[in-house]
Design a protein around this motif. Structure first.
Motif, PDB file in Angstrom:
ATOM      1  N   HIS A   1       0.767  -1.094  -3.860  1.00  0.00           N
ATOM      2  CA  HIS A   1       0.578  -2.544  -3.929  1.00  0.00           C
ATOM      3  C   HIS A   1       1.191  -3.213  -2.698  1.00  0.00           C
ATOM      4  CE1 HIS A   1      -0.264  -6.306  -5.910  1.00  0.00           C
ATOM      5  NE2 HIS A   1       0.981  -6.696  -5.777  1.00  0.00           N
ATOM      6  N   ASN A   2       0.422  -4.080  -2.090  1.00  0.00           N
ATOM      7  CA  ASN A   2       0.808  -4.831  -0.888  1.00  0.00           C
ATOM      8  C   ASN A   2       0.910  -3.981   0.370  1.00  0.00           C
ATOM      9  OD1 ASN A   2       0.841  -7.523  -1.712  1.00  0.00           O
ATOM     10  ND2 ASN A   2       2.919  -7.380  -2.521  1.00  0.00           N
ATOM     11  N   GLN A   3       0.481  -2.721   0.307  1.00  0.00           N
ATOM     12  CA  GLN A   3       0.456  -1.910   1.527  1.00  0.00           C
ATOM     13  C   GLN A   3      -0.468  -2.580   2.535  1.00  0.00           C
ATOM     14  OE1 GLN A   3      -0.306   2.261   0.889  1.00  0.00           O
ATOM     15  NE2 GLN A   3      -0.926   2.622   2.998  1.00  0.00           N
ATOM     16  N   PRO A   4      -0.013  -2.757   3.788  1.00  0.00           N
ATOM     17  CA  PRO A   4      -0.848  -3.440   4.782  1.00  0.00           C
ATOM     18  C   PRO A   4      -1.953  -2.528   5.306  1.00  0.00           C
ATOM     19  CG  PRO A   4       1.230  -2.750   5.774  1.00  0.00           C
ATOM     20  CD  PRO A   4       1.324  -2.417   4.307  1.00  0.00           C
TER      21      PRO A   4
ATOM     22  N   PRO B   1      -3.886  -6.743   2.437  1.00  0.00           N
ATOM     23  CA  PRO B   1      -2.906  -5.991   1.643  1.00  0.00           C
ATOM     24  C   PRO B   1      -3.548  -5.426   0.380  1.00  0.00           C
ATOM     25  CG  PRO B   1      -2.058  -8.156   2.296  1.00  0.00           C
ATOM     26  CD  PRO B   1      -3.511  -8.152   2.604  1.00  0.00           C
TER      27      PRO B   1
ATOM     28  N   VAL C   1      -4.200  -4.447  -3.355  1.00  0.00           N
ATOM     29  CA  VAL C   1      -3.912  -5.014  -4.677  1.00  0.00           C
ATOM     30  C   VAL C   1      -3.944  -3.858  -5.675  1.00  0.00           C
ATOM     31  CG1 VAL C   1      -4.648  -6.621  -6.469  1.00  0.00           C
ATOM     32  CG2 VAL C   1      -4.974  -7.214  -4.045  1.00  0.00           C
ATOM     33  N   ASP C   2      -2.837  -3.606  -6.334  1.00  0.00           N
ATOM     34  CA  ASP C   2      -2.749  -2.475  -7.243  1.00  0.00           C
ATOM     35  C   ASP C   2      -3.813  -2.566  -8.338  1.00  0.00           C
ATOM     36  OD1 ASP C   2      -0.917  -0.104  -7.985  1.00  0.00           O
ATOM     37  OD2 ASP C   2      -1.175  -1.150  -9.888  1.00  0.00           O
TER      38      ASP C   2
END
Length: 273
Positions: A147-150, A175, A177-178
């Motif tokens: 989650h939120n990984q760029p 980013p 979104v899980d």
């Protein structure tokens, strides 16, 4: 069976030995809502064209391109590598015809949200790998993005819903979104499958024309991996709140990619009896 595993080992050793490391580093320090990419900084990005540019794709081996199944609607295609400005012949472009198109067997063209929106293109000849044409890395089977990984989407799609088509390659930070968020009822709900990756949302989105192109995510090893294949956005518009761009999750399809490569490679090289 032994030959099968040997081929899988060879292809992944080959790909991982030289992938995801562009000679021209992407300018990712200030990308928020999208901007023109630094030329040749995403050297695995391809333009998929029939009578005109239709989709994007990702070079994953010198003679293999990964794209979306829904992009395959014509009989004849070519890919253009080292493309940046669609309106100019800049010199380093490589145009190669597609010899074979392999669509995932479970793809349903009447139901994009059912998943399996992935296809492989076998090129008539290998691309020349140089400083402007390189391979993206494939993730390991079932590897997870967080989650939120760029991650970054790239392509020549519309600059915004109903807007003009980009003429130069664009990039935008999306980013991740899980799935636990993206599958909530007021987000994508049941349309978000575990074989998909959601990324971006609101002002951050892919748009029409970006289909088939990569979701580029940097791994811990510093290499860029194609974690997603651009699949669909909300029908109301590319930048709809709580409707992030949905990508086919490449890590879920590594066995199919491997099997397809091996089967076609073996059938082409097998002696005629």
């Amino acid at each position: 069976m032994y030959l099968y595993f040997v081929f899988i080992l060879l292809i992944f050793v080959y790909i991982l030995s030289g992938c995801g490391e562009p000679n021209y580093e992407p300018n990712i320090s200030r990308v928020v809502n999208g901007e023109e990419a630094r030329p040749y900084s995403w050297p695995w990005q391809v333009s998929l064209e029939s009578f005109f540019p239709t989709c994007g794709g990702t070079l994953i081996a010198p003679d293999w391109v990964l794209t979306a199944a829904h992009c395959i609607t014509f009989h004849t295609y070519r890919v253009v590598l080292a493309e940046h400005d669609m309106n100019k012949e800049e010199g380093p472009e490589q145009s190669i015809m597609v010899a074979k198109m392999i669509i995932h067997p479970k793809w349903n063209d009447n139901c994009v949200s059912c998943g399996n929106d992935i296809a492989l293109l076998k090129l008539e000849k290998s691309a020349v790998i140089n400083d402007k044409v390189q391979l993206a890395c494939l993730p390991q089977y079932n590897a997870a993005v967080t989650h939120n990984q760029p991650c970054y989407v790239t392509g020549w799609g519309r600059l915004y819903s109903g807007g003009p088509q980009a003429t130069t390659l664009q990039q935008a930070l999306l980013p991740v979104v899980d799935h636990s968020v993206c599958s909530q009822s007021d987000w994508w709900g049941s349309s978000a499958k575990t074989t998909m990756v959601c990324a971006g949302g609101e002002s951050k989105s892919a748009c029409h024309g970006d289909s088939g192109g990569p979701l580029n995510c940097k791994g811990r090893d510093g290499r860029w991996y194609v974690e997603g294949v651009t699949s669909f956005v909300d029908g109301r518009g590319c930048n709809t709140p709580k409707r992030p761009t949905v990508f086919t999750r490449v890590a879920s399809f590594i066995p199919w990619i491997s099997e397809t490569y091996v089967m076609l490679r073996y059938s082409c090289n097998a002696p005629h009896l």
